[in-house]
Design a protein around this motif. Structure first.
Motif, mmCIF file in Angstrom:
data_model
loop_
_atom_site.group_PDB
_atom_site.id
_atom_site.type_symbol
_atom_site.label_atom_id
_atom_site.label_comp_id
_atom_site.label_asym_id
_atom_site.label_seq_id
_atom_site.Cartn_x
_atom_site.Cartn_y
_atom_site.Cartn_z
ATOM 1 N N ARG A 121 -7.327 3.430 29.706
ATOM 2 C CA ARG A 121 -8.453 3.645 31.007
ATOM 3 C C ARG A 121 -8.797 4.867 31.080
ATOM 4 O O ARG A 121 -8.332 5.891 30.387
ATOM 5 C CB ARG A 121 -7.705 3.156 32.142
ATOM 6 C CG ARG A 121 -7.345 1.477 32.259
ATOM 7 C CD ARG A 121 -8.619 0.794 31.971
ATOM 8 N NE ARG A 121 -8.256 -0.568 32.163
ATOM 9 C CZ ARG A 121 -9.221 -1.681 31.821
ATOM 10 N NH1 ARG A 121 -10.556 -1.312 31.226
ATOM 11 N NH2 ARG A 121 -9.058 -2.822 32.046
ATOM 12 N N GLY A 122 -9.926 4.940 32.024
ATOM 13 C CA GLY A 122 -10.557 6.229 32.293
ATOM 14 C C GLY A 122 -11.446 6.547 31.236
ATOM 15 O O GLY A 122 -11.806 5.805 30.386
ATOM 16 N N LEU A 123 -11.961 7.941 31.251
ATOM 17 C CA LEU A 123 -12.706 8.536 30.238
ATOM 18 C C LEU A 123 -13.978 8.141 30.032
ATOM 19 O O LEU A 123 -14.932 9.073 29.752
ATOM 20 C CB LEU A 123 -11.974 8.493 28.795
ATOM 21 C CG LEU A 123 -10.695 9.065 28.586
ATOM 22 C CD1 LEU A 123 -10.151 8.658 27.216
ATOM 23 C CD2 LEU A 123 -11.055 10.671 28.297
ATOM 24 N N ILE A 124 -14.463 6.974 30.550
ATOM 25 C CA ILE A 124 -15.895 6.493 30.269
ATOM 26 C C ILE A 124 -16.875 7.288 31.314
ATOM 27 O O ILE A 124 -16.418 7.320 32.487
ATOM 28 C CB ILE A 124 -15.814 4.868 30.356
ATOM 29 C CG1 ILE A 124 -15.092 4.432 29.152
ATOM 30 C CG2 ILE A 124 -17.420 4.374 30.396
ATOM 31 C CD1 ILE A 124 -14.958 2.854 29.337
ATOM 32 N N GLY A 125 -17.832 7.958 30.764
ATOM 33 C CA GLY A 125 -18.825 8.609 31.452
ATOM 34 C C GLY A 125 -18.265 10.264 31.466
ATOM 35 O O GLY A 125 -19.046 10.925 32.228
ATOM 36 N N SER A 126 -17.292 10.526 30.919
ATOM 37 C CA SER A 126 -17.039 11.928 30.763
ATOM 38 C C SER A 126 -17.576 12.684 29.561
ATOM 39 O O SER A 126 -17.841 11.887 28.544
ATOM 40 C CB SER A 126 -15.320 12.064 30.836
ATOM 41 O OG SER A 126 -14.813 11.705 29.658
ATOM 42 N N VAL A 128 -15.581 14.694 27.912
ATOM 43 C CA VAL A 128 -14.371 14.554 26.981
ATOM 44 C C VAL A 128 -14.567 13.433 26.113
ATOM 45 O O VAL A 128 -14.533 13.794 24.715
ATOM 46 C CB VAL A 128 -13.284 14.330 27.932
ATOM 47 C CG1 VAL A 128 -11.812 14.375 26.914
ATOM 48 C CG2 VAL A 128 -12.868 15.216 28.881
#
Lengths: 271, 247
Positions: A121-126, A128
């Motif tokens: 999860r997370g990360l999308i739109g970053s 990174v």
């Protein structure tokens, strides 16, 4: 070859260009081994930190041993920025694959399980994610319109860490530093330095066995008392704050860093 | 009838504000190098009689995880971490945080340590409190140079968490997730709205009447100095000595 070796022999599998994974600064960094690698002049390491690093990565980078780095942060913590890392990135000399802590844990867990990737999860739109062409976003096949990141399994050639003790069969006691076991499970081979050798088998006592990495995963062990110095070995000794402050001061310049290497890394040659 | 004004430090006031934002939760985690958030978390626990659970990630004593570094993140992924703290080299008006670079990513003018867990925890921890003691146009910018973690996401992106507030040395902003903007909640004693405007690089909403951040109560100060300070001294001895020990 016996599993208990001299430090130099134990480190032989860490060859130029290999992918080397090291643990975060507070869990048992093999610093005596790191100094030996610098003395040997290892080159072009593809260094991976699980998930962060401090002095260990900064020393290897400053000494010209690292070609590429995957990390979620390199810092000297309360002693400030990691000066050789910062300098190498700013001059464009070091290629960094910026990650985030759970991504490094998860990518190594994929290798532990022998599967090709792990979702996170997370990360999308970053940014990174934007700078990681090797990471992929797919639509969760078990739901509707649920994008999720896939991280390819990370399989280092060698895991290197320092632990309180090992036995003659190559079993290593890591206690609650379970990420050391993750590293060892994921890497092709594992090299460990230890404070001391344990008489008998670490697997005989169930209390000890629960915190023990089986020798199955371990290629070589070398004795290195205070082998994490000047970093901490948890529950054994703390960071040497005065030394780290001196490192931060010296390593602020390339010349100062060279002085540090002469004083604390290379002078062992004469000894 | 008024009580005599209490003597308190900025750090004590900030910790009190943050403890109020933590409120009545089950589990608060605090990362490295965060003495004021750690004070706030321990204060919330002292007020709650042992709740919330507090994980101070760099402490041996206040870190109960036994399954390695991944346990915190797995725990958070399930929704078992209710509040966390993040800072940034830059923070912008949409709540984006930058912990990586200023300038060109390949050859930056400034390189920060890295994103740590932000690119994950910001999405899955319901109450993330942004904390930056340097409130300036250098740190609070119109648009960050690198998004370590975005303040808001598209509707179809799994997101159970995000920013609730930004606490600085000058003021307390609340984050409005629907409007994707900060809203000025209060200005700390001794600071002004004009000063906040002059030192903030992004636009934010301002109420008609700007409240002053309330001072910590006598009971709060007593809890901080008598109960929290000794616990904090294990991890932040210099901070505990400077802030809580009478000169």
């Amino acid at each position: 070859m016996p599993i208990i070796r001299s430090l130099e022999d134990a480190l032989a599998p860490i060859i130029d260009g290999c992918m080397l994974v090291v643990p975060r600064e507070s869990t048992g960094a093999a610093m005596e081994a790191t100094r030996a690698l610098i003395r040997r002049g290892v080159r072009d390491l593809n260094l991976v930190t699980l998930p962060t690093s401090s002095l260990q990565a900064d020393l290897l980078i400053g000494a010209g041993c690292v070609a590429a780095l995957e990390t979620s942060a390199i810092s000297l913590g309360e002693f400030g920025l990691a000066p050789r890392f910062t300098d190498a990135v700013r001059s464009g000399k070091l290629h960094v694959r910026d990650a985030t802590c759970p991504a490094l844990h998860a990518a190594l867990q994929a290798s532990e399980k022998g599967v090709p990737f792990m979702p996170l999860r997370g990360l999308i739109g970053s940014d990174v994610l934007a700078h990681r062409p090797d990471w992929m976003v797919i639509d969760n096949p078990l739901a509707n319109s649920d994008p999720i990141v896939l991280l390819p399994a990370l399989k280092p050639d060698v895991a290197l860490f320092h632990a309180p003790m090992a036995d003659a069969a190559g079993n290593v006691w890591v206690g609650r530093q379970r990420e050391l076991a993750t590293m060892a499970h994921a890497a092709r081979t594992t090299i460990v330095t230890v404070e001391k050798l344990h008489e008998g088998s670490l697997l005989n006592d169930p209390v000890m066995a629960a915190g023990t990495l089986p020798g199955l995963y371990v290629e070589a062990i070398a004795l290195a008392p205070r082998g994490a110095w000047p970093l901490t070995l948890p529950d054994h000794y703390p960071n040497d704050g005065a030394h780290l402050a001196e490192y931060a001061r010296l390593a602020a310049t390339a010349e100062g860093f060279a002085t540090y290497l002469d004083r604390f890394v290379h002078d062992r040659r004469a000894a | 009838m008024t009580d005599a004004p209490l003597d308190f430090s900025t750090e004590e006031m900030l910790a009190d504000v943050i403890a109020g934002l933590i409120g009545d939760l089950r589990h608060v985690a605090v990362g490295a190098a965060s003495p004021i958030p750690a004070t706030a978390a321990l204060l919330a626990r002292a007020r709650g009689g042992g709740r919330p659970y507090v994980s101070l990630l760099q402490s041996r004593k206040h870190n109960f995880f036994t399954d390695g570094g991944r346990e915190l993140f797995d725990c958070a992924g399930q929704g078992r971490v209710d509040a966390f703290f993040l800072s940034g080299g830059q923070i912008d008006g949409q709540g984006n945080v930058n912990l990586v670079t200023i300038g060109d990513y390949e050859k930056p003018t400034v390189r920060f340590p890295g994103s740590f867990g932000s690119a994950y925890l910001y999405y899955v921890v319901p109450r993330v409190i942004l904390f930056r003691t340097e409130h300036s146009r250098r740190t609070l910018v119109p648009r960050v140079d690198f998004i370590s973690a975005p303040g808001v996401s598209d509707d179809n992106v799994f997101r159970t968490g995000g920013p609730v507030a930004l606490i600085t040395n000058r003021c307390h902003f609340a984050f409005d997730r629907a409007a994707k903007r900060f809203h000025l909640q209060s200005v700390h004693p001794g600071h002004t709205l004009e000063e906040v405007r002059d030192n903030t690089g992004f636009d934010f909403d301002v109420p008609t009447q700007v409240p002053e951040t309330p001072a910590p109560s006598g009971e709060t100060l007593r809890l901080m100095r008598e109960t929290v300070a000794p616990e904090l001294a294990e991890i932040y001895p210099e901070f505990a000595k400077r802030v809580f020990e009478p000169v």
